[in-house]
Every structure is written in C-alpha cells, then in structure tokens.
Design an enzyme around this catalytic site. Structure first.
Site, PDB file in Angstrom:
ATOM      1  N   ASN A  16       0.667  -1.067   0.162  1.00 17.30           N
ATOM      2  CA  ASN A  16       0.107  -0.147   0.149  1.00 17.30           C
ATOM      3  C   ASN A  16       0.915   1.083   0.190  1.00 17.30           C
ATOM      4  O   ASN A  16       1.554   1.362   1.081  1.00 17.30           O
ATOM      5  CB  ASN A  16      -0.885  -0.054   1.071  1.00 17.30           C
ATOM      6  CG  ASN A  16      -1.790   1.445   1.468  1.00 17.30           C
ATOM      7  OD1 ASN A  16      -1.786   2.132   0.504  1.00 17.30           O
ATOM      8  ND2 ASN A  16      -2.178   1.475   2.538  1.00 17.30           N
ATOM      9  N   LYS A  18      -0.016   4.456  -0.102  1.00 17.43           N
ATOM     10  CA  LYS A  18      -0.683   5.463   0.315  1.00 17.43           C
ATOM     11  C   LYS A  18      -0.561   6.770  -0.491  1.00 17.43           C
ATOM     12  O   LYS A  18      -0.615   6.570  -1.756  1.00 17.43           O
ATOM     13  CB  LYS A  18      -0.064   5.740   2.072  1.00 17.43           C
ATOM     14  CG  LYS A  18      -0.151   4.492   2.730  1.00 17.43           C
ATOM     15  CD  LYS A  18      -0.016   4.796   4.148  1.00 17.43           C
ATOM     16  CE  LYS A  18       0.117   3.523   4.868  1.00 17.43           C
ATOM     17  NZ  LYS A  18       0.251   3.571   6.511  1.00 17.43           N
ATOM     18  N   HIS A 106      -9.416   0.822   4.994  1.00 23.36           N
ATOM     19  CA  HIS A 106      -8.267   0.705   5.386  1.00 23.36           C
ATOM     20  C   HIS A 106      -8.325   1.730   6.858  1.00 23.36           C
ATOM     21  O   HIS A 106      -8.975   2.694   7.000  1.00 23.36           O
ATOM     22  CB  HIS A 106      -7.224   1.531   4.696  1.00 23.36           C
ATOM     23  CG  HIS A 106      -5.646   1.463   5.176  1.00 23.36           C
ATOM     24  ND1 HIS A 106      -5.281   2.442   6.068  1.00 23.36           N
ATOM     25  CD2 HIS A 106      -4.860   0.806   4.846  1.00 23.36           C
ATOM     26  CE1 HIS A 106      -4.093   2.312   6.396  1.00 23.36           C
ATOM     27  NE2 HIS A 106      -3.617   1.192   5.690  1.00 23.36           N
ATOM     28  N   GLU A 108      -6.754   4.003   8.005  1.00 20.93           N
ATOM     29  CA  GLU A 108      -6.829   5.800   7.865  1.00 20.93           C
ATOM     30  C   GLU A 108      -8.055   6.293   7.271  1.00 20.93           C
ATOM     31  O   GLU A 108      -8.348   7.072   7.544  1.00 20.93           O
ATOM     32  CB  GLU A 108      -5.482   6.027   6.811  1.00 20.93           C
ATOM     33  CG  GLU A 108      -4.070   5.644   7.669  1.00 20.93           C
ATOM     34  CD  GLU A 108      -2.951   5.201   6.634  1.00 20.93           C
ATOM     35  OE1 GLU A 108      -2.812   5.361   5.481  1.00 20.93           O
ATOM     36  OE2 GLU A 108      -1.945   4.654   7.357  1.00 20.93           O
ATOM     37  N   GLU A 178      -5.250  -5.557  10.526  1.00 24.89           N
ATOM     38  CA  GLU A 178      -4.238  -4.260  10.569  1.00 24.89           C
ATOM     39  C   GLU A 178      -4.342  -3.704  11.924  1.00 24.89           C
ATOM     40  O   GLU A 178      -5.413  -2.788  11.919  1.00 24.89           O
ATOM     41  CB  GLU A 178      -4.426  -3.466   9.269  1.00 24.89           C
ATOM     42  CG  GLU A 178      -4.088  -3.931   8.161  1.00 24.89           C
ATOM     43  CD  GLU A 178      -3.420  -2.942   7.163  1.00 24.89           C
ATOM     44  OE1 GLU A 178      -2.340  -3.157   6.717  1.00 24.89           O
ATOM     45  OE2 GLU A 178      -4.098  -1.883   6.955  1.00 24.89           O
ATOM     46  N   GLY A 184       2.242   1.849  10.604  1.00 27.22           N
ATOM     47  CA  GLY A 184       3.093   3.141  10.521  1.00 27.22           C
ATOM     48  C   GLY A 184       3.958   3.414  11.759  1.00 27.22           C
ATOM     49  O   GLY A 184       4.455   4.392  11.928  1.00 27.22           O
ATOM     50  N   SER A 223       3.394  -2.389   9.980  1.00 25.65           N
ATOM     51  CA  SER A 223       4.880  -2.576  10.221  1.00 25.65           C
ATOM     52  C   SER A 223       5.536  -3.925   9.686  1.00 25.65           C
ATOM     53  O   SER A 223       6.447  -4.187  10.675  1.00 25.65           O
ATOM     54  CB  SER A 223       5.176  -2.213  11.533  1.00 25.65           C
ATOM     55  OG  SER A 223       4.678  -0.615  12.024  1.00 25.65           O
TER      56      SER A 223
HETATM   57  C1  PEP Z   1      -0.990  -0.188   5.727  1.00 26.07           C
HETATM   58  O1  PEP Z   1      -0.493   1.068   5.196  1.00 26.07           O
HETATM   59  O2  PEP Z   1      -1.800  -0.808   5.335  1.00 26.07           O
HETATM   60  C2  PEP Z   1       0.571  -0.502   6.528  1.00 26.07           C
HETATM   61  C3  PEP Z   1       0.330  -1.754   7.242  1.00 26.07           C
HETATM   62  O3  PEP Z   1       1.371   0.382   6.896  1.00 26.07           O
HETATM   63  P1  PEP Z   1       2.984  -0.031   7.512  1.00 26.07           P
HETATM   64  O4  PEP Z   1       3.350  -1.303   6.915  1.00 26.07           O
HETATM   65  O5  PEP Z   1       3.843   1.209   7.197  1.00 26.07           O
HETATM   66  O6  PEP Z   1       2.635  -0.238   8.973  1.00 26.07           O
END
Ligand code: PEP
Length: 267
Positions: A16, A18, A106, A108, A178, A184, A223
């Site tokens: 992803n 973003k 997601h 976010e 997630e 992040g 992460s």
């Molecule tokens: C994401 O944006 O779905 C995500 C898991 O980000 P990160 O791997 O940076 O934590």
C-alpha cells in the site's frame, strides 16, 4: 489452523503506497523489481503480489510492471455507482481501467475520513458488484486492545461488512488484519498476537460464510518489514501481508516477497 477442510488459500503480498509515489519513482521501482524478481520468487507456487498506488498512478504503474506478475489495485472506492461526489471514484471506473483490486476500510480511511462500519460495508458491496476483488481491512485501536475488546471490535467490523457480501461472491474476498496501533508505528504485532487474531477472523468467516469464508486469505498488516516477515508468514493462519512503508522501497518489498515465496501455499 481452525478449518482443516478449507480450500488451499492464496498467499498474497500486497504493498500500500498510500499518498506516495511519482512517475519517476515508478520507473526505478519497476526496474528494481524486474532485476530481482526471479531470485526473490525462486519457488513454486509463488505468492500473488499486489501494489496499491494512488488512483493517478494506477495505469502508469501497470504499464511499468509490464510482464511482471504483479497486479495493481486502488486504495479505496466509493459506495455509489455514480453521482455528485466530487473527488470520489466509483468501483466501475476502477474496473474500467482494467484494474482488478481495491482496498476497502483501511484504518486511515476509517479514522481520518470518518468511514464507519456501515460505510465500509457499502464500499465492499460496491466493489464486489463491480467485479473488483476487495481487500477488507479490519483492526482494533490500542485502547480497544488494552481493554480486552480487540476481538469483539474486529468481529463487529467483520460482521457488518460480511452482511453486505453476497454468498456467491465470497471467493473474491480477502481480509487484512491491521491493528491500528501497528500501522506506520514500527510496532508490529508479535507473530503470536497476529496468529491469535487471524484464527479468530477465520472462525468468524467460516461461521458466517461457510467453507468459502474459511478459504478467504487473511493478510497481516502493521509495520511488516523484511526483518519480521518470515516469522509472521510462518503462522498457520497468516496468508501474507499488507505492507505500507516497506513497500515503498523496491529492494525491501522484494525481500518480503522472497519471505512469502519461501513460505508457499498453506492447506
Ligand atoms: C498499511 O498502510 O496498510 C500499513 C500496514 O502500513 P505500515 O506497513 O507502514 O505499518
């Protein structure tokens, strides 16, 4: 593993991006992927690999990937078919580009843009109706985990979304767990914490959608890096990863793909 009779599940590594990326970045990213691909994949069966850039880079990225077996997808989709929704993109428009995937729900989108469980369910319904393959994202906040409400929250997100899924379309559904506190932040769920939630998610999918639900791939996101991917992918109910930050650098993403390739398919 919670369901011994479930079909072989697709193993997926998804990136992803973003709100990152540029035409120049796409060019060098694809070159690096191409140069390292055979070495990363190595084994049979290979994992499916997906990349989710911004809408405006979908076609450019697909062209840049060329013959590489990497599919692209959108990061979100609107629930309505068409209308006065400035700035939004309908599922059919994404499909019209020849793009087959979209993220839905997601964290976010949920936290920054107020997407409720009901809104996410509408988006999921629209994506499936337009023949997109949705990656439905679910996950609890840190407060919910600390108060012992993590599983209940994820079950609630799943239940609302799944109620929108026509039984005949379940085969196209992918779920990504997630945890919001891991996205992040550099703080990954331990493989044990992730496995426990994945088992719970698989049980909910099986209970509500039958064997087809139990066969939905469930990805871990939060992460994921080239350092922790192998341990996460070794868990019996983890069918791959949804990767944010580490997917922005092609050499790191290749290492995560390599970790998935070593793990292979799970019965
Ligand atoms: C994401 O944006 O779905 C995500 C898991 O980000 P990160 O791997 O940076 O934590």
């Amino acid at each position: 593993m919670s369901d011994a009779v479930a079909p072989v599940r697709q193993f997926i590594v998804a990136g992803n991006w973003k709100m990152h990326g540029s035409r120049d970045m796409i060019g060098s990213y694809c070159e690096t992927l191409r140069a390292g691909w055979s070495q990363a994949i190595g084994t049979t069966p290979p994992p499916s690999v997906l990349l989710f850039p911004s809408y405006c880079h979908l076609e450019r990225l697909r062209a840049g990937l060329g013959e590489l077996p990497v599919e692209v997808g959108a990061q979100s989709v609107h629930a309505e078919v068409a209308g006065a929704f400035t700035g939004e993109t309908a599922a059919a428009m994404i499909r019209d580009l020849g793009v087959g995937w979209t993220l839905v729900g997601h964290s976010e989108r949920r936290t920054l843009y107020g997407e409720t469980d009901a809104v996410v369910a509408g988006k999921l319904r629209a994506a499936l109706a337009a023949e997109l393959k949705p990656v439905l994202c679910v996950g609890e906040t840190l407060d919910q985990r600390r108060s012992g409400a993590a599983e209940a929250r994820v079950e609630q997100q799943l239940a609302t979304a799944i109620a929108a899924v026509d039984a005949g379309l379940v085969a196209r559904l992918v779920v990504a767990y997630e945890p919001v506190w891991a996205i992040g932040t550099g703080e990954t769920a331990t493989p044990e914490i992730a496995q426990a939630m994945h088992e719970c998610i698989r049980r909910v999918l099986a209970d509500r959608l039958g064997p087809a639900g139990a066969g939905c791939p469930v990805l871990y996101g939060g992460s994921v890096t080239e350092q922790n991917a192998a341990a996460l992918f070794a868990q019996p109910d983890i069918d791959g990863g949804l990767v944010g930050g580490a997917a922005l650098e092609a050499p790191r993403f290749l290492q995560i793909i390599a970790a998935a390739a070593k793990r292979g398919s799970k019965p």
